[in-house]
Write an enzyme that holds these catalytic residues in place. Sequence first.
Site, mmCIF file in Angstrom:
data_model
loop_
_atom_site.group_PDB
_atom_site.id
_atom_site.type_symbol
_atom_site.label_atom_id
_atom_site.label_comp_id
_atom_site.label_asym_id
_atom_site.label_seq_id
_atom_site.Cartn_x
_atom_site.Cartn_y
_atom_site.Cartn_z
ATOM 1 N N TYR A 13 32.194 37.289 28.018
ATOM 2 C CA TYR A 13 30.867 37.522 28.613
ATOM 3 C C TYR A 13 30.820 38.844 29.385
ATOM 4 O O TYR A 13 30.033 39.742 29.059
ATOM 5 C CB TYR A 13 30.550 36.334 29.509
ATOM 6 C CG TYR A 13 29.312 36.422 30.355
ATOM 7 C CD1 TYR A 13 28.106 36.913 29.846
ATOM 8 C CD2 TYR A 13 29.337 35.992 31.681
ATOM 9 C CE1 TYR A 13 26.968 36.958 30.629
ATOM 10 C CE2 TYR A 13 28.206 36.023 32.475
ATOM 11 C CZ TYR A 13 27.028 36.515 31.951
ATOM 12 O OH TYR A 13 25.915 36.563 32.735
ATOM 13 N N TYR A 143 42.339 28.162 40.274
ATOM 14 C CA TYR A 143 41.804 29.373 39.637
ATOM 15 C C TYR A 143 41.862 30.542 40.630
ATOM 16 O O TYR A 143 42.398 31.618 40.322
ATOM 17 C CB TYR A 143 40.363 29.123 39.175
ATOM 18 C CG TYR A 143 39.604 30.376 38.882
ATOM 19 C CD1 TYR A 143 39.971 31.186 37.815
ATOM 20 C CD2 TYR A 143 38.532 30.775 39.687
ATOM 21 C CE1 TYR A 143 39.277 32.358 37.550
ATOM 22 C CE2 TYR A 143 37.840 31.943 39.433
ATOM 23 C CZ TYR A 143 38.219 32.737 38.370
ATOM 24 O OH TYR A 143 37.550 33.900 38.116
ATOM 25 N N GLY A 283 37.446 21.251 44.402
ATOM 26 C CA GLY A 283 37.766 22.659 44.633
ATOM 27 C C GLY A 283 36.581 23.557 44.926
ATOM 28 O O GLY A 283 36.758 24.764 45.102
#
Length: 337
Positions: A13, A143, A283
Amino acid sequence: MQLNILVTGGAGYIGSVVTAELLKAGHRVTVFDNLSHGHENAVPEQARLVVGDLAQREKLNELLAASRFDAVMHFAAFIEAGESMVAPERFFRNNTANTLNLLQAMLEHGVKKLVFSSTAALYGDPKRVPIEEDDALDPTNAYGESKLLVERMLSWFHRIHVLRYASLRYFNAAGATLERGEAHHPETHLIPLVLQAAAGDRESISIFGNDYPTDDGTCVRDYIHIFDLAAAHILALEALQERDRLIYNLGNGNGYSVREVIEVARTVTQRPIKVVEAARRAGDPAVLVASSEKIKRELGWIPRYPRLKEIIGSAWHWKQKNPQGYAAAKNLQASND
Ligand code: UDP
């Protein structure tokens, strides 16, 4: 000056939009992408596509030995914060360890400039908003941690190997250019999912948590148009010709709750959007809003599309033109072969 740039994740993207902007600015681009999440059709025609994975050190070394790159822009990574709380090992392997492969290959072949896709997830639950670059880094998901570890490596590579780098901490990238938009499989991001609900591709949109300490109980994020994000990369690349270590937040400084995003999407699309209240996603920080004063001040970055309505409008426009995402273009190409 024309530069020869390697873009990892250039079929994705953000990477594909930046590739298009680099080409427009007159640079040469090689895209390195394993196509696990990216789309071949998203890669602009004038770019060279090398299909490969950053885990393949040999392949990476061959590529860097054969082409004299002036700089690398590194987008290739897993991005789903929720998934990182289920399988963190995938994120440390792909985002952290594989980035070390890239850095070593760069070192070996004398490539000394890197623009890195970092993230607001580095900040975790911020102590204050808007967040500034030297605020505490304390990710609440794996992440964010996988990217923080990269930032730490970059800082050591800078000190020891004189690597020049720009680390761009994205808040919530959204929207589309006329040619390229967001098409993840599976899609996990709020705006494309809300637009799927508006288009009737999905029954409803789930709101992940309505008991956060925010005005309406849902998470607040800072959405930034993909075009403005791409423009910041070009500025950072140019600045690296003179400067050696740049760390910038990229957002608009405006926070929108999940409910507000859905409401704006209803206005933009003029369609009903059914909402389901769901449990929190592990998270997720309650609020992430950027101060981007530093990049404005130092590089003269000026967001062209700061309003959420324009951001969602551009995504809706792209979706209506490309209801199958990049899949339709692929079929078309196949039938032309
Ligand atoms: N979100 C949601 N429903 C969804 C997808 C996302 O409520 O189907 C929420 C998510 O919990 C977060 C915000 O929308 O608070 C933005 O999530 P996204 O995954 O788009 O980006 P992130 O902030 O995780 O990078």
